[in-house]
Design a protein around this motif. Structure first.
Motif: not given
Length: 101
Positions: A19-23, A32-34, A42-45
């Protein structure tokens, strides 16, 4: 089928990717990704959905920093439940067979 039955079936289960790499690849390097679980769900989903569409059986919640000790360090301990609940909602929206925390 529940996770126990899936594991007993002998068929490999495929996890999502990083997830972190894609972000970071999408310009979310210094965030802070969390927090995105709440502020930009919507981005995370969507990232979870893309992994599920690519064949992931299991998506992991976006909770790398959502432990009490880490959130305390960041001054965000009061948001522990909020971040984790939002992360689970976002992962479940993916359509993947299973969600891991």
């Amino acid at each position: 089928m529940d996770i126990r039955a899936a594991l007993k079936s002998g068929k490999p289960l495929i996890f999502d990717g990083a997830m972190g790499t894609v972000l970071m690849q999408n310009g979310y390097e210094n965030v802070l990704a969390d927090k995105l679980n709440v502020e930009r769900p919507e981005i995370i989903a969507q990232i979870h959905r893309e992994y599920a569409l690519a064949g992931a059986d299991i998506v992991e919640t976006n909770t790398f920093n959502s432990s009490l000790s880490k959130l305390r360090e960041l001054g965000l301990a009061n948001r522990l439940e909020e971040f984790n609940q939002a992360a689970v909602r976002n992962a479940r929206a993916s359509g993947a067979r299973f969600v891991a925390g």
